[in-house]
Design a protein around this motif. Structure first.
Motif, PDB file in Angstrom:
ATOM      1  N   LYS A  23       0.819  -1.215   0.000  1.00 54.20           N
ATOM      2  CA  LYS A  23       0.000   0.000   0.000  1.00 54.20           C
ATOM      3  C   LYS A  23       0.855   1.269   0.000  1.00 54.20           C
ATOM      4  O   LYS A  23       0.452   2.279  -0.551  1.00 54.20           O
ATOM      5  N   THR A  38      -9.976   0.714  -3.003  1.00 58.68           N
ATOM      6  CA  THR A  38      -8.824   1.593  -3.200  1.00 58.68           C
ATOM      7  C   THR A  38      -9.128   2.683  -4.219  1.00 58.68           C
ATOM      8  O   THR A  38      -8.649   3.796  -4.090  1.00 58.68           O
ATOM      9  N   VAL A  46      -5.063   5.372   1.758  1.00 61.73           N
ATOM     10  CA  VAL A  46      -4.476   4.067   1.444  1.00 61.73           C
ATOM     11  C   VAL A  46      -3.056   3.995   1.997  1.00 61.73           C
ATOM     12  O   VAL A  46      -2.661   2.993   2.596  1.00 61.73           O
TER      13      VAL A  46
END
Length: 125
Positions: A23, A38, A46
């Motif tokens: 991430k 996302t 994120v």
């Protein structure tokens, strides 16, 4: 039991480190293809989740390994449980039930670590 807790905590930490690094290091456009959430979340959110996962990996291993505030291991496991509850809710909202079930499994693993390290195999006793 102590060995089982160490192994489970290390495996959970490795998974958290991998997930968090993904991430943090991958561009958001690469993450958008894996799950819908996302694409609907900001890059900062994120990345923040990724940093939290990396910190969880450290918190599940380093305090006990270095014998510096080892009580942070079960505290981190409880924090991971909260993160997994959020993951279950998010994935269920998007209809990703296999990911929600994965979060449930990781929550159960973290609950085992928290129970074991707060209880029968506490670092303080």
């Amino acid at each position: 039991m102590n060995l089982a807790l160490w192994i489970v905590a290390e495996l959970l930490a490795a998974l958290a480190l991998f997930s968090g690094a993904t991430k943090v290091l991958l561009p958001k456009s690469k993450l958008d293809g894996s799950t819908d959430w996302t694409g609907n979340s900001s890059t900062g959110f994120v990345r923040t989740l990724g940093v939290l996962e990396i910190l969880a990996a450290a918190g599940l291993t380093l305090p006990a390994a270095l014998d510096i505030a080892p009580v942070l291991v079960p505290v981190t496991a409880v924090c991971w449980m909260l993160l997994m509850i959020g993951g279950m809710i998010t994935h269920a909202r998007y209809g990703h039930y296999k990911y929600a079930m994965l979060c449930l499994a990781l929550l159960a693993v973290a609950a085992f670590v928290a129970w074991g390290r707060f209880g029968p195999e506490s670092f303080t006793g």
